[in-house]
Design an enzyme around this catalytic site. Structure first.
Site, PDB file in Angstrom:
ATOM      1  N   GLY A 216       0.782  -1.233   0.000  1.00  0.00           N
ATOM      2  CA  GLY A 216       0.000   0.000   0.000  1.00  0.00           C
ATOM      3  C   GLY A 216       0.810   1.278   0.000  1.00  0.00           C
ATOM      4  N   GLU A 245       4.505  -6.487   1.853  1.00  0.00           N
ATOM      5  CA  GLU A 245       4.007  -6.940   0.544  1.00  0.00           C
ATOM      6  C   GLU A 245       3.812  -5.769  -0.415  1.00  0.00           C
ATOM      7  OE1 GLU A 245       0.131  -8.409   1.477  1.00  0.00           O
ATOM      8  OE2 GLU A 245       0.858 -10.155   2.526  1.00  0.00           O
ATOM      9  N   PRO A 246       4.835  -4.978  -0.661  1.00  0.00           N
ATOM     10  CA  PRO A 246       4.609  -3.849  -1.572  1.00  0.00           C
ATOM     11  C   PRO A 246       4.511  -4.305  -3.023  1.00  0.00           C
ATOM     12  CG  PRO A 246       6.917  -3.927  -0.932  1.00  0.00           C
ATOM     13  CD  PRO A 246       6.226  -5.031  -0.179  1.00  0.00           C
ATOM     14  N   GLY A 247       3.648  -3.671  -3.774  1.00  0.00           N
ATOM     15  CA  GLY A 247       3.557  -3.903  -5.209  1.00  0.00           C
ATOM     16  C   GLY A 247       3.952  -2.628  -5.922  1.00  0.00           C
ATOM     17  N   TYR A 288     -10.191   4.932 -11.882  1.00  0.00           N
ATOM     18  CA  TYR A 288      -9.997   5.604 -10.587  1.00  0.00           C
ATOM     19  C   TYR A 288      -9.851   7.121 -10.707  1.00  0.00           C
ATOM     20  CZ  TYR A 288      -8.243   0.840  -9.593  1.00  0.00           C
ATOM     21  OH  TYR A 288      -8.080  -0.512  -9.490  1.00  0.00           O
ATOM     22  N   CYS A 320     -14.255   4.115 -28.546  1.00  0.00           N
ATOM     23  CA  CYS A 320     -15.459   4.940 -28.599  1.00  0.00           C
ATOM     24  C   CYS A 320     -16.129   5.043 -27.239  1.00  0.00           C
ATOM     25  CB  CYS A 320     -16.421   4.359 -29.627  1.00  0.00           C
ATOM     26  SG  CYS A 320     -15.703   4.404 -31.264  1.00  0.00           S
ATOM     27  N   GLU A 321     -15.449   5.684 -26.311  1.00  0.00           N
ATOM     28  CA  GLU A 321     -15.982   5.895 -24.961  1.00  0.00           C
ATOM     29  C   GLU A 321     -15.394   7.179 -24.426  1.00  0.00           C
ATOM     30  OE1 GLU A 321     -16.652   3.562 -21.810  1.00  0.00           O
ATOM     31  OE2 GLU A 321     -16.536   1.626 -22.820  1.00  0.00           O
ATOM     32  N   TYR A 349       0.048  -1.838 -12.016  1.00  0.00           N
ATOM     33  CA  TYR A 349      -1.370  -1.816 -12.371  1.00  0.00           C
ATOM     34  C   TYR A 349      -1.604  -1.158 -13.735  1.00  0.00           C
ATOM     35  CZ  TYR A 349      -1.442  -2.893  -7.416  1.00  0.00           C
ATOM     36  OH  TYR A 349      -1.207  -3.478  -6.195  1.00  0.00           O
TER      37      TYR A 349
HETATM   38  N1  LLP Z   1      -1.123  -6.947  -0.239  1.00  0.00           N
HETATM   39  C1  LLP Z   1      -2.458  -7.094  -0.374  1.00  0.00           C
HETATM   40  C2  LLP Z   1      -3.165  -8.020   0.503  1.00  0.00           C
HETATM   41  C3  LLP Z   1      -3.144  -6.328  -1.330  1.00  0.00           C
HETATM   42  O1  LLP Z   1      -4.462  -6.439  -1.437  1.00  0.00           O
HETATM   43  C4  LLP Z   1      -2.429  -5.441  -2.169  1.00  0.00           C
HETATM   44  C5  LLP Z   1      -3.110  -4.649  -3.182  1.00  0.00           C
HETATM   45  C6  LLP Z   1      -1.031  -5.358  -1.999  1.00  0.00           C
HETATM   46  C7  LLP Z   1      -0.414  -6.127  -1.025  1.00  0.00           C
HETATM   47  C8  LLP Z   1      -0.185  -4.443  -2.822  1.00  0.00           C
HETATM   48  O2  LLP Z   1      -0.587  -3.114  -2.693  1.00  0.00           O
HETATM   49  P1  LLP Z   1       0.316  -1.934  -3.296  1.00  0.00           P
HETATM   50  O3  LLP Z   1       1.595  -1.946  -2.524  1.00  0.00           O
HETATM   51  O4  LLP Z   1       0.551  -2.220  -4.733  1.00  0.00           O
HETATM   52  O5  LLP Z   1      -0.515  -0.718  -3.102  1.00  0.00           O
HETATM   53  N2  LLP Z   1      -5.598  -1.587  -8.993  1.00  0.00           N
HETATM   54  C9  LLP Z   1      -5.374  -0.551  -8.000  1.00  0.00           C
HETATM   55  C10 LLP Z   1      -4.606  -1.056  -6.801  1.00  0.00           C
HETATM   56  C11 LLP Z   1      -5.290  -2.199  -6.087  1.00  0.00           C
HETATM   57  C12 LLP Z   1      -4.472  -2.762  -4.950  1.00  0.00           C
HETATM   58  C13 LLP Z   1      -5.110  -3.962  -4.380  1.00  0.00           C
HETATM   59  N3  LLP Z   1      -4.365  -4.613  -3.356  1.00  0.00           N
HETATM   60  C14 LLP Z   1      -4.662   0.609  -8.642  1.00  0.00           C
HETATM   61  O6  LLP Z   1      -4.423   0.571  -9.858  1.00  0.00           O
HETATM   62  O7  LLP Z   1      -4.377   1.604  -7.983  1.00  0.00           O
END
Ligand code: LLP
Length: 394
Positions: A216, A245-247, A288, A320-321, A349
């Site tokens: 997050g 758990e960073p993404g 979003y 076309c949106e 994402y």
């Molecule tokens: N751990 C869990 C349990 C999660 O649900 C998520 C993301 C992450 C880790 C990684 O979160 P991050 O570090 O990437 O924020 N599609 C949306 C983001 C949805 C995130 C859902 N969960 C966007 O494009 O902003």
């Protein structure tokens, strides 16, 4: 990524095209590790599941947080060993459980009591469990905490989490608790709010060894060191190790979406650049209202502040949106037909949420290592669109 490189990539691989700088991803990994060396770092695969990217993370010893069978298989294929896998998500079904069990996944986050019997039946002794807690943080005071709000579907309210944790602990398999308070978080003080919810739970079930604070971390400018300092303090008080758990934090800023301007329309009250990428390639602006910086690649970008017309453009896609838009009211001096645009912060994402809507062909993906661009996934071709279709009429 510099303009020459991006121009070369566009020339060689065409547009639209995602470009990921793997060295920039590695720098992010190093920054997290430097801030808290003891934490287990598990990349949230949903942010960007590209195979080349996952392989480079595997080489760095990063683990993976996966929520579907597809993510699990991708992580394994990239060389991430079972012990560094965490299986999470609210919908763990039998196929996922059986496969994760076979791979001897190190950790599972239980979002509810529902999947526990399945895990109990299949998971080997090596697999340990976290119980996901819904911290019920007030979204009015913590505006970015949507997934941590009591009304969200994620995790269990503290009392129910404790009940499940006690059952798991009775089997000797409880590692601790898990909270992913939301995405695009910015405030390090959230750790304290989460800590207040978790402290009584850790006190009630002794013997826990882990605390998973999820991901997050916002981009840009996440106060990583301040956040992890508080997180480390909390882990110390609870006498557990941290799991992260960073993404987005690891990949967003390392990626751009390259798109070419096809046409310019200036006749109406709003000027439009029609680009060859849109919501099928990058959904976040449509879904979003996300604002990704967009810049002109090349000389025109340098003339930004001297735009003679001073007019801003909506950067729109080919579909076309009305929602098919990459950006609104952007100053892009010098942009015209043929200009190359870089949509930034697109490494997370982006492709992950791309679709074949309107039979769009998903873009190519290119990775850059030591300044060298390599095709990591080819652009889709029309025949890819019907590759899986069967002639049901016989
Ligand atoms: N751990 C869990 C349990 C999660 O649900 C998520 C993301 C992450 C880790 C990684 O979160 P991050 O570090 O990437 O924020 N599609 C949306 C983001 C949805 C995130 C859902 N969960 C966007 O494009 O902003």
């Amino acid at each position: 990524m510099d303009a020459d490189l991006l121009q070369l990539v566009a020339q060689r691989f065409g547009t639209p095209c995602y470009v990921y700088d793997l060295d920039a991803v590695a720098e992010r990994v190093a920054r997290v590790r430097a801030a808290h060396p003891a934490a287990a770092l598990l990349y949230a695969v949903k942010a960007n599941p590209n195979g080349a990217l996952l392989r480079s993370l595997a080489e760095l010893g990063v683990g993976a947080e996966v929520i579907t069978l597809g993510e699990l298989e991708r992580a394994v294929r990239a060389g991430i060993p079972g012990e560094r896998l965490l299986v999470g998500g609210p919908g763990q079904d039998e196929a996922l459980v059986r496969r994760a069990a076979k791979l001897r996944a190190g950790l599972v986050s239980l979002d509810s009591a529902g999947p526990w019997p399945l895990w109990r039946a299949h998971a080997p002794g090596a697999t340990r469990f976290l119980v996901r807690v819904n911290p019920g943080l007030d979204p009015a005071t913590h505006a970015h905490l949507a997934t941590g709000a009591a009304t969200s579907k994620f995790g269990l309210a503290p009392a129910a989490a404790l009940e499940l944790a006690s059952r798991v602990a009775a089997d000797g398999r409880l590692a601790g608790f898990h909270v992913h308070a939301g995405s695009m978080l910015r405030d390090p003080e959230l750790v304290d709010a989460v800590g207040e919810v978790l402290a009584p739970l850790y006190a009630a079930v002794p013997g826990c060894t882990l605390l998973d604070l999820g991901g997050g971390f916002a981009v840009p400018d996440f106060p990583l060191e301040a956040y992890l300092e508080r997180a480390a303090g909390l882990a110390e008080r609870l006498r557990v190790e941290l799991v992260l758990e960073p993404g987005r934090f690891l990949t967003a800023d390392a990626g751009v979406l390259l798109t070419r301007v096809l046409y310019v329309k200036r006749d109406g009250p709003t000027a439009h650049l029609i680009a060859d990428a849109g919501m099928a390639d990058l959904l976040r602006p449509a879904l979003y209202g996300a604002e990704h910086p967009i810049r002109v690649v090349g000389d025109a970008g340098a003339a930004r502040s001297e735009d003679p017309s001073g007019r801003s453009f909506d950067v729109d896609g080919p579909l076309c949106e009305n929602a098919d838009r990459l950006g609104r009211a952007r100053l892009l001096p010098g942009a015209g037909p043929g200009s190359l645009l870089a949509v930034e912060r697109a490494g997370a994402y982006g492709f992950a949420m791309a679709s074949n809507y309107a039979s769009s062909l998903r873009p190519a993906e290119v990775v850059v290592r030591a300044g060298e661009p390599l095709l990591a996934r080819r652009r889709e071709r029309p025949e890819d669109l019907w590759r899986l279709e069967l002639d049901a009429a016989g």
